[in-house]
Design an enzyme around this catalytic site. Structure first.
Site, PDB file in Angstrom:
ATOM      1  N   SER A 167      -3.421 -27.271 -37.190  1.00 34.18           N
ATOM      2  CA  SER A 167      -4.797 -27.040 -37.639  1.00 34.18           C
ATOM      3  C   SER A 167      -5.406 -25.847 -36.903  1.00 34.18           C
ATOM      4  O   SER A 167      -5.264 -25.703 -35.682  1.00 34.18           O
ATOM      5  CB  SER A 167      -5.647 -28.286 -37.374  1.00 34.18           C
ATOM      6  OG  SER A 167      -6.999 -27.986 -37.618  1.00 34.18           O
ATOM      7  N   ALA A 203      -5.259 -30.067 -59.488  1.00 40.59           N
ATOM      8  CA  ALA A 203      -6.253 -31.121 -59.696  1.00 40.59           C
ATOM      9  C   ALA A 203      -6.274 -32.056 -58.489  1.00 40.59           C
ATOM     10  O   ALA A 203      -6.614 -33.221 -58.599  1.00 40.59           O
ATOM     11  CB  ALA A 203      -5.937 -31.895 -60.978  1.00 40.59           C
ATOM     12  N   LYS A 226      -9.163 -37.716 -46.412  1.00 38.25           N
ATOM     13  CA  LYS A 226     -10.378 -37.254 -47.102  1.00 38.25           C
ATOM     14  C   LYS A 226     -11.046 -38.353 -47.932  1.00 38.25           C
ATOM     15  O   LYS A 226     -12.266 -38.432 -47.980  1.00 38.25           O
ATOM     16  CB  LYS A 226     -10.044 -36.038 -47.968  1.00 38.25           C
ATOM     17  CG  LYS A 226      -9.749 -34.799 -47.121  1.00 38.25           C
ATOM     18  CD  LYS A 226      -9.607 -33.564 -47.971  1.00 38.25           C
ATOM     19  CE  LYS A 226      -9.690 -32.322 -47.097  1.00 38.25           C
ATOM     20  NZ  LYS A 226      -9.757 -31.091 -47.863  1.00 38.25           N
ATOM     21  N   GLY A 253      -7.823 -17.100 -49.398  1.00 42.26           N
ATOM     22  CA  GLY A 253      -8.139 -18.410 -48.831  1.00 42.26           C
ATOM     23  C   GLY A 253      -8.748 -18.290 -47.441  1.00 42.26           C
ATOM     24  O   GLY A 253      -9.488 -19.175 -47.012  1.00 42.26           O
ATOM     25  N   GLN A 266     -16.059 -22.189 -44.894  1.00 42.24           N
ATOM     26  CA  GLN A 266     -16.180 -23.643 -44.760  1.00 42.24           C
ATOM     27  C   GLN A 266     -16.278 -24.029 -43.283  1.00 42.24           C
ATOM     28  O   GLN A 266     -17.031 -24.936 -42.925  1.00 42.24           O
ATOM     29  CB  GLN A 266     -15.082 -24.405 -45.521  1.00 42.24           C
ATOM     30  CG  GLN A 266     -13.686 -24.422 -44.938  1.00 42.24           C
ATOM     31  CD  GLN A 266     -13.552 -25.388 -43.782  1.00 42.24           C
ATOM     32  OE1 GLN A 266     -14.314 -26.331 -43.652  1.00 42.24           O
ATOM     33  NE2 GLN A 266     -12.591 -25.140 -42.912  1.00 42.24           N
ATOM     34  N   ASP A 305     -15.951 -27.482 -48.473  1.00 37.57           N
ATOM     35  CA  ASP A 305     -14.943 -26.645 -49.143  1.00 37.57           C
ATOM     36  C   ASP A 305     -15.526 -25.969 -50.384  1.00 37.57           C
ATOM     37  O   ASP A 305     -15.412 -24.751 -50.561  1.00 37.57           O
ATOM     38  CB  ASP A 305     -13.743 -27.494 -49.587  1.00 37.57           C
ATOM     39  CG  ASP A 305     -12.769 -27.748 -48.452  1.00 37.57           C
ATOM     40  OD1 ASP A 305     -12.780 -26.974 -47.476  1.00 37.57           O
ATOM     41  OD2 ASP A 305     -12.003 -28.723 -48.555  1.00 37.57           O
ATOM     42  N   GLU A 329       1.437 -28.147  -9.545  1.00 37.26           N
ATOM     43  CA  GLU A 329       2.411 -29.188  -9.241  1.00 37.26           C
ATOM     44  C   GLU A 329       3.799 -28.595  -9.415  1.00 37.26           C
ATOM     45  O   GLU A 329       4.087 -28.023 -10.470  1.00 37.26           O
ATOM     46  CB  GLU A 329       2.242 -30.369 -10.222  1.00 37.26           C
ATOM     47  CG  GLU A 329       3.315 -31.435 -10.038  1.00 37.26           C
ATOM     48  CD  GLU A 329       3.352 -32.472 -11.172  1.00 37.26           C
ATOM     49  OE1 GLU A 329       3.425 -32.079 -12.362  1.00 37.26           O
ATOM     50  OE2 GLU A 329       3.328 -33.664 -10.860  1.00 37.26           O
TER      51      GLU A 329
END
Ligand code: NAP
Length: 508
Positions: free
Chosen positions: A232, A351, A283, A458, A465, A320, A30
């Site tokens: 993500s 925590a 979550k 990580g 995961q 995880d 286009e």
């Protein structure tokens, strides 16, 4: 089929993009003539046209850039039709009847509303169906993820072939899933930074990440839900793994605002979406709405994976913590004397959601765990619920440990100069595991290496995961190496692109 939309202010750049898009495999384009600063020179622009072309001259109220009079616009559209250069013309529903069909030029009769989601789209579609069109197009702003299904479901009801799109970042699903619902084609941008349309994906994304042309009626759909969601890595990873295994599946990003998960899942039952990766802020909501829960989800009240069961109920699974335990276990296995987790002192920093899942899983595995968290009350609660020990945040420096696991977001991009543990507290031989994966080499990981510690990044946890989720979604084993490569490529500061962008010579 993909229709690659090209809009540049200068002829030279438009020609360059047409040729480059064709080189990258575009078979339908286009041309957004409303972007051109000067009147189009068809001979110069299209002397060597590589594929069928659509002429579009979009008004500002429809999300375009046309700044001259409506009379001049209609004249240009008529010229496009008569020129012999274009195979298709896009005519808005309110002007389509003023411009008669001519020669072999096919007609897209379109409706655009970049401001809102109109109430009675069905009636509008029926009216458009009475007009002289080969294809109808409806593009309206999505105000909620559920709007994707409202436009996609119009395709089946349409009296003529319909391209139905939700504009904006809530509308990405409608773009990726158009072919599954039977749209004749959908749009992507050669260069989405040019502001072609809100939420439009690039040709590269549609081809390489989503393999759009392979999506059909029977393609199985998976998604990641979160807000924000644009960064993500999960769509990259899962789609690459689907493609490597030749699976007829696609994985889409869904931006879902906090509090809107249940309504979104309900709307997507029309497809249905068979599995979700769940990220912040959903979550806890995901754990609540799941009718079946694995033990970690029950213990933590939070989950990162939802699997749709055949009866439409959802099962929540946490991948995880098993992923973290897997990489930690492999590291211990690789060390001299193969130390046992049960004999080691583990200090967990944080925590939050990830820390909670990990602590419960570590305790279940028989580990001795101490938690330190900036907000003491959260550490205290976690200790009470899980049976671990806790210390106040500064107490981390008085706590003896063999394994340190950072589950805080400290050190994550863009705060890459921060570390949750001063390097002087790190001793040779200790295991330092940072769950932060962007960047892969955080300051904590770099300093731990320098101090002679064993490190786990990580990225390794993320890879595991994602692989666990993939297995739950498909029952198939993905290549860890492919996932790792995909993640590293996406995280590398200078993305090693196979295709160079065209030079930016435009004056826009
Ligand atoms: P969360 O629930 O928001 O928890 C964040 C934690 O970080 C809390 O304990 C918070 O302490 C602490 N924190 C934040 N800023 C801090 C600071 N300046 N100083 C000290 N503590 C600070 O997040 P989450 O879901 O648990 O995620 C935590 C990290 O895990 C993320 O950064 C992410 O990179 C990582 N992650 C990795 C993977 C993987 O596969 N590798 C998967 C998911 C997440 P307070 O309680 O005091 O606020």
């Amino acid at each position: 089929m993909l229709c690659v939309s090209i809009g540049r202010t200068r002829h030279k750049m438009m020609i360059a993009e047409i040729q480059e898009a064709a080189r990258r495999g575009a078979r339908f384009m286009e041309l957004r003539l409303d972007f051109l600063a000067k009147a189009p020179d068809f001979q110069r622009l299209l002397g060597h046209k590589p594929c069928p072309l659509v002429a579009t001259v979009r008004r500002q109220e429809d999300g375009g850039r046309w700044s001259r009079s409506e009379q001049e616009r209609l004249t240009l559209l008529r010229l496009c039709i008569a020129s012999g250069y274009f195979d298709w013309v896009d005519l808005e529903t309110d002007i389509a009847d003023k411009i008669p069909r001519f020669g072999k030029v096919k007609r897209i009769v379109s409706y655009h509303n970049p401001r809102e989601f109109p109430k009675d789209l069905e009636a509008l579609l029926q009216r458009m169906g009475q007009q002289d069109a080969d294809v109808l197009k409806i593009a309206v702003r999505a105000e909620h993820p559920a709007d994707n299904l409202r436009v996609l479901s119009l395709i089946a009801k349409s009296p003529k072939p319909l391209v139905a799109i939700c504009l904006g970042d809530f509308g990405i699903a409608s773009r990726i899933l158009a072919g599954k619902f039977g749209a004749p084609f959908t749009y992507c941008a050669f260069n989405k930074e040019r502001g072609i349309a809100p939420g439009i994906l690039s040709m590269e994304e549609m081809q390489k990440i989503y393999a759009y042309d392979r999506i059909g009626k029977h393609t199985r759909v998976f998604a990641v839900v979160g807000d924000p969601i644009e960064h993500s890595l999960s769509p990259l990873v899962h789609n690459a793994a689907f493609q490597a295994l030749g699976l007829d599946c696609v994985y889409i990003p869904l931006r879902v605002p906090k509090g809107e998960l249940a309504r979104t899942l309900q709307a997507f039952e029309q497809i249905p979406i068979e599995g979700y990766s769940v990220t912040l802020p959903h979550k806890e909501a995901a754990a609540q709405l799941a009718q079946e829960k694995d033990e970690l989800t029950q213990l933590t009240g939070s989950t990162n994976t939802l699997l749709r069961l055949s009866d439409g109920r959802f099962r929540a699974v946490n991948t995880d913590a098993p992923a973290a335990l897997q990489v930690l276990g492999e590291k211990l296995e690789s060390l001299p004397g193969r130390p046992q987790l049960q004999n080691l002192h583990t200090l967990v920093l944080g925590a939050g959601g990830v820390a909670r899942a990990l602590v419960f899983a570590l305790i279940r595995a028989g580990a001795q765990v101490t938690v330190a968290n900036r907000t003491l009350a959260r550490a205290e609660t976690l200790a009470r619920e899980s049976g671990c020990r806790f210390v106040e945040w500064n107490g981390r420096y008085q706590t003896r440990f063999d394994v340190l696991i950072n589950c805080t977001s400290v050190g994550m991009f863009p705060q890459v100069d921060e570390t949750p543990m001063h390097h002087s507290a790190l001793q040779p031989g200790q295991i330092v595991f940072d769950t932060v994966y962007n960047p892969e080499t955080t300051l904590l990981i770099r300093e731990a290496r320098e101090r002679g510690c064993q490190v786990i990044t990580g990225v390794e946890m993320f890879v595991r995961q994602a692989a666990l989720q993939f297995r739950l979604f498909t029952g198939k084993e993905p290549s860890l190496e492919l996932i790792r490569k995909t993640v590293r490529r996406a995280l590398s500061p200078v993305q090693l692109r196979e295709e160079e962008e065209l030079p930016d010579e435009d004056s826009e």
